[in-house]
Design a protein around this motif. Structure first.
Motif, short mmCIF file in Angstrom:
data_model
loop_
_atom_site.label_atom_id
_atom_site.label_comp_id
_atom_site.label_asym_id
_atom_site.label_seq_id
_atom_site.Cartn_x
_atom_site.Cartn_y
_atom_site.Cartn_z
N LEU A 191 0.80 -1.22 0.00
CA LEU A 191 0.00 0.00 0.00
C LEU A 191 0.84 1.27 0.00
O LEU A 191 0.29 2.37 0.06
N GLY A 192 2.14 1.14 -0.04
CA GLY A 192 3.02 2.30 -0.02
C GLY A 192 2.87 3.15 -1.28
O GLY A 192 2.44 2.68 -2.33
N GLY A 193 3.24 4.40 -1.16
CA GLY A 193 3.24 5.29 -2.31
C GLY A 193 1.94 6.01 -2.58
O GLY A 193 1.83 6.72 -3.58
N LYS A 194 0.94 5.84 -1.72
CA LYS A 194 -0.30 6.58 -1.90
C LYS A 194 -0.06 8.07 -1.61
O LYS A 194 0.73 8.43 -0.75
N ASP A 195 -0.75 8.92 -2.34
CA ASP A 195 -0.62 10.34 -2.10
C ASP A 195 -1.19 10.69 -0.73
O ASP A 195 -2.39 10.44 -0.47
N PRO A 196 -0.38 11.26 0.18
CA PRO A 196 -0.87 11.53 1.54
C PRO A 196 -2.06 12.47 1.58
O PRO A 196 -2.99 12.25 2.37
N GLY A 197 -2.05 13.50 0.75
CA GLY A 197 -3.17 14.44 0.77
C GLY A 197 -4.48 13.78 0.38
O GLY A 197 -5.52 14.01 1.02
N THR A 198 -4.42 12.95 -0.65
CA THR A 198 -5.64 12.26 -1.09
C THR A 198 -6.10 11.25 -0.06
O THR A 198 -7.29 11.18 0.28
N LEU A 199 -5.17 10.45 0.47
CA LEU A 199 -5.53 9.43 1.45
C LEU A 199 -6.09 10.07 2.72
O LEU A 199 -7.09 9.61 3.28
N GLY A 200 -5.45 11.15 3.17
CA GLY A 200 -5.95 11.85 4.35
C GLY A 200 -7.34 12.41 4.14
O GLY A 200 -8.21 12.33 5.02
N ALA A 201 -7.59 12.96 2.95
CA ALA A 201 -8.92 13.50 2.65
C ALA A 201 -9.97 12.40 2.62
O ALA A 201 -11.10 12.57 3.12
#
Length: 216
Positions: A191-201
């Motif tokens: 699951l690494g490499g996900k965009d933090p901003g998108t995942l957090g949203a």
């Protein structure tokens, strides 16, 4: 004392080797380690522990000695839950031993949970120790568990072993002694490499009601 290490790009936060109760100092240290993991660009977070407890939850001794600060204290605990619940990286709790009360709630706040198959209990004992759930704590648990599992765990005080916990989807997997953290790492590795901003949203939207209840 909580410590932070890394396995490739996944941060591994060891809560400590004792009961890992949520003293104000403990909460501050955990928060600082989460800050570090975020600043370092970690692509996942695993929390675990080094003894027979993952966490025994609230520091009731501190709370009884500081009753005038109870509201502040509960706010700090719930803020940690909300932060882990919406952390902009994949998270997993690796439970090598007991997770009770607020310690179990911290585990629930993660995306995934792995529990040792042959030792340790997952338990919300509030009904037996006469401490009702706060609205925020109840909202957190109900956001993550099915209605059936929420009733079974919140209203009974039942102690779930690993195999029982996975059967009702309280945890996602079990593992043998010494393999709990590795199993949690294996869950997060793809699951690494996900965009933090998108995942957090996404997480903030998914858990908006629980976050609102935890941060009032």
């Amino acid at each position: 004392m909580p410590t932070l290490d890394y396995h490739d790009k996944i941060a591994v936060l060891d809560l400590g080797g004792d009961e890992n109760r949520f003293s104000p100092t403990f909460l501050e240290q955990v928060g600082a380690h989460v800050d570090t993991a975020l600043a370092d660009g970690a692509e996942g977070l695993v929390t675990t522990a080094g003894g027979k407890f993952y966490s025994n939850g609230l520091d009731l001794d501190w709370l009884s000695a500081n009753a005038d600060r109870a509201e502040w204290y509960v706010g700090q605990v719930q803020a940690l839950f909300a932060r882990i619940l919406t952390l902009p990286m994949p998270t997993a709790a690796a439970l090598p031993g007991h997770a009770f009360g607020a310690g179990a709630m911290l585990a629930i706040a993660h995306d995934y949970r792995v529990m040792r198959s042959d030792r340790g209990y997952f338990c919300f004992p509030e009904v037996d120790i006469r401490i009702p759930f706060t609205p925020g704590m109840a909202a957190l648990i109900q956001a993550k568990l099915t209605p059936k599992a929420a009733v079974a765990s919140m209203t009974t005080g039942r102690r779930f072993g690993g195999l029982d916990a996975v059967a009702v989807d309280i945890v996602d997997a079990t593992a043998a002694e010494g393999a709990v953290t590795d199993t949690a790492l294996a869950l997060l590795a793809p699951l690494g490499g996900k965009d933090p901003g998108t995942l957090g949203a996404i997480k903030n939207t998914m858990y908006a009601r629980a976050v609102a209840a935890l941060t009032v």
